[in-house]
Design an enzyme around this catalytic site. Structure first.
Site, PDB file in Angstrom:
ATOM      1  CD  GLU A 115      20.716 -68.205 -15.245  1.00 55.57           C
ATOM      2  OE1 GLU A 115      20.823 -68.826 -14.379  1.00 55.57           O
ATOM      3  OE2 GLU A 115      21.220 -67.216 -15.373  1.00 55.57           O
ATOM      4  CG  ASP A 157       4.471 -39.814  24.165  1.00 58.11           C
ATOM      5  OD1 ASP A 157       3.770 -41.348  25.211  1.00 58.11           O
ATOM      6  OD2 ASP A 157       5.738 -39.881  24.351  1.00 58.11           O
ATOM      7  CD  GLU A 167      25.889 -68.464  -8.641  1.00 59.92           C
ATOM      8  OE1 GLU A 167      24.525 -67.226  -8.406  1.00 59.92           O
ATOM      9  OE2 GLU A 167      25.600 -69.142  -9.434  1.00 59.92           O
ATOM     10  CB  THR A 194      24.659 -59.909 -17.774  1.00 57.92           C
ATOM     11  OG1 THR A 194      23.641 -60.683 -17.308  1.00 57.92           O
ATOM     12  CG2 THR A 194      25.328 -59.055 -18.198  1.00 57.92           C
ATOM     13  CG  ASP A 195      20.415 -61.643 -13.965  1.00 60.59           C
ATOM     14  OD1 ASP A 195      20.623 -60.781 -15.072  1.00 60.59           O
ATOM     15  OD2 ASP A 195      19.921 -62.503 -13.138  1.00 60.59           O
TER      16      ASP A 195
HETATM   17  P1  ATP Z   1       2.321 -37.608  26.603  1.00 62.71           P
HETATM   18  O1  ATP Z   1       2.035 -38.428  27.749  1.00 62.71           O
HETATM   19  O2  ATP Z   1       1.680 -37.447  25.696  1.00 62.71           O
HETATM   20  O3  ATP Z   1       3.717 -36.694  25.833  1.00 62.71           O
HETATM   21  P2  ATP Z   1       1.740 -35.468  28.349  1.00 62.71           P
HETATM   22  O4  ATP Z   1       3.465 -35.062  29.071  1.00 62.71           O
HETATM   23  O5  ATP Z   1       0.933 -34.674  29.226  1.00 62.71           O
HETATM   24  O6  ATP Z   1       1.662 -36.516  27.373  1.00 62.71           O
HETATM   25  P3  ATP Z   1       2.910 -35.974  31.432  1.00 62.71           P
HETATM   26  O7  ATP Z   1       3.992 -35.322  30.834  1.00 62.71           O
HETATM   27  O8  ATP Z   1       2.756 -36.753  31.828  1.00 62.71           O
HETATM   28  O9  ATP Z   1       1.635 -35.945  30.252  1.00 62.71           O
HETATM   29  O10 ATP Z   1       1.961 -34.539  32.110  1.00 62.71           O
HETATM   30  C1  ATP Z   1       1.086 -34.880  32.772  1.00 62.71           C
HETATM   31  C2  ATP Z   1       0.557 -34.325  33.575  1.00 62.71           C
HETATM   32  O11 ATP Z   1       1.194 -33.807  34.206  1.00 62.71           O
HETATM   33  C3  ATP Z   1       0.056 -33.244  32.389  1.00 62.71           C
HETATM   34  O12 ATP Z   1      -1.215 -32.957  31.598  1.00 62.71           O
HETATM   35  C4  ATP Z   1      -0.115 -31.369  33.265  1.00 62.71           C
HETATM   36  O13 ATP Z   1      -1.194 -31.234  33.751  1.00 62.71           O
HETATM   37  C5  ATP Z   1       1.129 -32.034  34.587  1.00 62.71           C
HETATM   38  N1  ATP Z   1       2.348 -31.389  33.966  1.00 62.71           N
HETATM   39  C6  ATP Z   1       2.547 -31.883  33.103  1.00 62.71           C
HETATM   40  N2  ATP Z   1       4.568 -31.463  33.028  1.00 62.71           N
HETATM   41  C7  ATP Z   1       4.108 -30.496  34.656  1.00 62.71           C
HETATM   42  C8  ATP Z   1       5.252 -29.874  34.754  1.00 62.71           C
HETATM   43  N3  ATP Z   1       6.368 -29.517  34.659  1.00 62.71           N
HETATM   44  N4  ATP Z   1       5.309 -29.843  36.245  1.00 62.71           N
HETATM   45  C9  ATP Z   1       3.687 -29.769  36.835  1.00 62.71           C
HETATM   46  N5  ATP Z   1       2.939 -30.732  36.165  1.00 62.71           N
HETATM   47  C10 ATP Z   1       2.807 -30.608  34.973  1.00 62.71           C
END
Ligand code: ATP
Length: 939
Positions: free
Chosen positions: A718, A336, A294, A746-747
């Site tokens: 039972e 990631d 139950e 009891t259970d």
């Molecule tokens: P993950 O996917 O593990 O989060 P990540 O954050 O490095 O990795 P992305 O955010 O796609 O992946 O970034 C890839 C690349 O883009 C980075 O290695 C960097 O060189 C460049 N990058 C990241 N952020 C910026 C930014 N705000 N402006 C310009 N280039 C950027």
């Protein structure tokens, strides 16, 4: 404040918008915001009524099992009608009482489970960024008021209807309003009339920002918004039954039907053996009541909800109960890198500029030990201008004059670098436009007005930016970028990446006067390379241990990152994803697959790549991946039958999150879109938390098996009295009310206590269960019915006959129902079963581990459950109420010496079984050889 409609506001230019809403570019003051909150009320939608508790309560009576017990009660009343005065009516009433007690219990379990889930939803408060008194502030969405200036970023959900006053490449997803998920552009220009959903300068509550950024002034909040007007709020996710709940429902149905069939069969056997209608009826009803589990279904729901609550304490927020069990069978985690494996707290440490390697130390820049003066560093002003201006991070005030910087961690690091090195005094260059960062292009560009000319500053991944560079900055000059120089920069970038640095290349361009159409193609070309910036992002402290735990638990971890392959590899090595240092150990064979290479692979090749040659072999690392690549890896893994958990934070990650068996969004860095799509949200963005959640998911499943075992075991002692009565002509050792008192009295509390068992240390040393594994496996049923159940039955029947013989009864002697000795004897059986269940609750705490190793006090709920169980037993045996309801009689003291031994006998037998099973398992493991499977290397 005058009432302003969305229709009126669309025609105004931004300055007029501020005037109309009695606000300013810097937003409202705190006092005014408070005043308006009082005036307009909180910004939320009035929720539709939750399901009525009365209805929920009555639903409990429509359950299959309640119906079954109802039939049994009806049979009892029928028997009473045919042979009045023999106590069957009492039995009927007792059963009806049981139905009510069961319904109340189930109702409260469900109610508590629902409350727990509701409470979890509230943990993640929705917030938004707005300007208050000129400063960006993160405020709860409920406190947004008309006149607030919202700061809009990619991936966010719009909290209220608002008019744009600034928009940079803003694209919205209006699907929640229009049902159409095609991205729509939004601008801040005044607009002509049209349908509200189509007016290009309005952003409406409930819609999300797909890309770009902007600022908007709130016009309407709460129920006054367009969303409020049309929302029925039936959109709240309904808690559907999880596969496990469905499986349990199936099991209880099958067991219930079986017991019904058995009941009818035994009734017929009784009649054919000439037992008479009355005896046969007791016989049949007893069989039904004894077998129906139950309390199982509500307890399962409760265990799932408690699991979700425990996960939340460990910073993993579960959005659907389903995910609790799926987590337990996760076989692959695709994670990631940035923010999940690493802290996402970046710091600029190295520069490569002017062909020189520069170290950024506390407050100074140095080249080969020589500290640069401000004047010397000034020759790199273009680079510094670029990192400061091609940057959306902002400084905010956080109480008492303290400042903090908010925004994308990469850009925050650049701004912190500029502050640390006193670069912010540089003249501010007004921004004329922006091509925002996206993880496909991997770069970002802003346009500025400098000394009467338009300049573009570009920053991004070196591979994405270098091919666009035609010249480079060398000693205040910009000569052409020769092939050899290009190679030198690439080499430098690789060296940084191998040292686990995250790298940005920075470039600029003076836009010639002749360019009239400014697009990505006309701006991002013919660039001048300014330098490389290398940032360190250390791994979370807990990650290496978490990855080791995953490995022991048979869960593979696959890194899928947008970062450089060498950075990815260096971090993989630091957290133990690749064993060895890469130069000698097996690490050097670990393939690193880049997005471009993935595109050349067909599905079969990808699947071969994802199949490990032998258990424990390091998985490939995926670098320079765009969200669509991530999606492909997830699909391939799923097609291979893996149960895949995937992390993500951006808008573009949403499809992969949705596609995964468990989509995981980052609570801090994640966008609203990712969080909404995900099944689980990590409150601390940490990979280790995923592993904790997997552990809890496994524990919940294990706990459900534990209490299912516990509850089913008592069915055997039972049933056996009825078999003995019907087949062997033995006196009936247990009455039906007593059967029900065990199952529903009891259970119950000890069963619930088993649901609160914490994960055992060994739980992450076993491979994941398969998704199709039956909850009640053959091995479990054997242990329940043929081992623990039979022992309990033998002990209970033994105690019954011991007592009777002691009282001078001999086999074959008839016993009258009213005979106090006979009533005491059935009480002995009842007490013996309850005592055996006391031993059983400890036996069920683990299928494999000895209770001595588990620790007696680790789950205080079990001790509490046993205390309640014993108190209930004493109440039912020694009080007049118990005696009337269950037909029990107080027992003499001496029989307790027998009864007290029972739990120990049961527990000792189970301990012996565990020792033997453990030996057999080890012997088995020793002879089993792993069979290697070849892995195709990527071509
Ligand atoms: P993950 O996917 O593990 O989060 P990540 O954050 O490095 O990795 P992305 O955010 O796609 O992946 O970034 C890839 C690349 O883009 C980075 O290695 C960097 O060189 C460049 N990058 C990241 N952020 C910026 C930014 N705000 N402006 C310009 N280039 C950027």
């Amino acid at each position: 404040m005058p009432e302003v409609s969305l229709h009126d506001i669309r025609r105004l230019v931004p300055e007029e918008v501020f005037l109309a809403l009695e606000t300013s570019r810097g937003g409202l003051s705190h006092e005014e915001a408070r005043r308006r909150l009082g005036l307009y009320g909180p910004n939320h939608l009035e929720q539709s009524e939750p399901a009525s508790p009365v209805r929920a309560f009555f639903r409990q009576f429509t359950h299959f099992l309640a119906a079954l017990l109802g039939i049994a009660a009806a049979l009892a009343f029928l028997a009473e009608w045919m042979r009045p005065g023999e106590g069957m009516a009492m039995l009927g009433w007792a059963m009806l009482g049981i139905i009510v007690v069961n319904a109340v219990f189930a109702f409260f379990q469900e109610y508590k489970a629902e409350r727990a889930i509701h409470a979890l939803r509230l943990i993640l408060p929705a917030t938004t960024w707005a300007l208050r008194a000129g400063q960006p502030e993160e405020i709860p969405c409920t406190e947004v008021v008309p006149g607030d200036v919202l700061l809009l970023e990619e991936g966010e959900r719009i909290p209220a209807d608002a008019r744009l006053v600034e928009a940079v490449d803003l694209r919205m997803d209006n699907a929640s309003l229009t049902g159409e998920s095609r991205p729509v552009r939004r601008t801040s220009d005044p607009a002509e009339d049209g349908h509200l959903h189509d007016i290009p300068n309005l952003v409406l509550a409930g819609t999300t920002i797909l890309s770009g950024r902007g600022r908007a002034v709130v016009v309407a909040t709460g129920m006054q918004t367009e969303f409020g007007r049309i929302a029925h709020l039936s959109t709240l996710p309904q808690a559907g039954a999880t596969p496990l709940q469905r499986e349990i429902a199936r099991v209880t149905h099958v067991v219930g039907l079986l017991s019904l069939a058995m009941g009818i069969l035994f009734f017929a056997i009784g009649l054919s053996m000439g037992l008479g209608l009355w005896t046969s009826a007791i016989f049949g009803i007893g069989i039904i009541a004894a077998n129906v589990p139950e309390g199982l279904l509500p307890t399962v729901t409760f265990a799932l909800a408690m699991g979700a609550q425990r996960m939340a304490k460990r910073k993993a927020l579960i959005k659907h109960l389903n995910s609790v069990e799926t987590l337990g069978c996760t076989t692959v985690i695709c994670t990631d890198k940035t923010g999940t494996l690493t802290e996402n707290r970046m710091k600029v440490q190295r520069l490569f500029v002017d062909k020189l390697q520069v170290q950024a130390q506390e407050g100074c820049l140095n080249v080969s030990g020589h500290v640069l003066t401000a004047l010397e560093a000034d020759r790199w002003k273009d680079l510094f201008d670029a990192v400061i201006h091609c940057n959306n991070a902002r400084r905010t005030r956080r109480g008492e004059g303290r400042h903090s910087i908010i925004g994308d961690p990469t850009e925050v690091a650049l701004l912190e670098f500029a502050i640390d090195h006193g670069l912010l005094h540089r003249p501010f260059l007004p921004r004329m436009g922006e091509l925002p960062f996206d993880s496909d292009r991997k770069r970002m560009t802003t346009l500025h007005w400098r000394e009467g000319r338009l300049v573009a500053f570009v920053k991004g991944a070196p591979e994405s930016l270098l091919p666009l560079c035609e010249r480079q900055l060398v000693r205040d000059d910009t000569p052409a970028l020769e092939q050899s120089e290009r190679r030198r920069i690439e080499q430098q970038s690789r060296t940084f990446a191998e040292q686990a640095y995250r790298i940005l290349a920075v470039a600029m361009r003076d836009i010639p006067h002749g360019v009239d159409r400014l697009t990505i193609e006309t701006i991002e070309r013919d660039l001048t390379f300014l330098g490389l910036v290398a940032m360190i992002d250390p791994p979370h402290r807990e990650v290496p241990e978490a990855i080791a735990r995953c490995r022991r638990a048979g869960v593979r971890t696959i890194m899928i990152t947008g970062d450089h392959p060498s950075t990815a590899q260096a971090i993989a090595r630091a957290v133990g994803l690749i064993p060895g240092d890469g130069s000698t150990g097996r690490g050097r064979f670990t393939p690193v697959i880049e997005g471009s290479r993935l595109e050349e692979m067909d599905d079969a090749a990808l699947q071969r790549l994802l199949t490990p040659a032998h258990p424990g072999e390091p998985d490939p690392i995926f670098a320079r991946m765009a969200p669509r690549h991530k999606m492909r890896v997830v699909s391939a893994l799923k097609a291979m039958g893996e149960v895949v958990a995937v992390t993500g934070d951006g808008v573009n990650d949403a499809p992969a999150i949705k596609q995964a068996d468990i989509g995981i969004a980052m609570g801090r860095a994640g966008t609203d879109v990712a969080k909404e799509t995900a099944d689980m949200v990590l409150l601390d963005d940490n990979f280790a938390t995923i592993v904790n959640a997997v552990e809890e998911g496994r524990a919940v499943y294990a706990n459900i098996r534990k209490f299912a075992t516990y509850v089913l075991v008592s069915n055997v002692p039972e049933v056996v009295p009825y078999l003995g009565y019907g087949i062997a002509g033995a006196p009936l050792a247990l009455t039906i009310p007593q059967v029900l008192a065990v199952d529903l009295g009891t259970d119950m509390v000890p069963a619930v206590a088993l649901g609160a068992e914490r994960p055992h240390s060994g739980i992450m040393d076993q491979p994941p269960r398969t998704r199709h594994e039956r909850l009640l496996s053959g091995a479990l049923l054997l242990r329940v019915y043929l081992f623990l159940g039979l022992i309990e039955a033998a002990l209970a029947m033994g105690a019954f006959f011991w007592f009777l013989t002691d009282q001078g009864w001999r086999w074959g002697q008839p016993l009258r129902w009213s005979d106090p000795v006979y009533q005491q004897a059935t009480t002995v059986t009842f007490a013996a079963i309850v005592m055996a269940q006391v031993g059983n609750v400890f036996a069920c705490r683990s299928e494999r581990t000895s209770v001595f190793r588990l620790g007696w006090f680790r789950n205080p709920w079990v001790l509490g459950g046993v205390a309640v169980e014993l108190a209930l037993l004493l109440f039912l045996v020694y009080t007049p109420i118990g005696n009337v309801v269950l037909g029990t009689k107080p027992l003499p003291a001496w029989i307790w010496t027998v009864l007290v031994a029972i739990p120990f006998v049961l527990l000792a037998s189970e301990e012996l079984r565990k020792v033997i099973a453990d030996r057999l398992r080890r012997a088995n493991d020793a002879v089993r050889q792993p069979t290697p499977r070849p892995r195709a290397r990527a071509a």
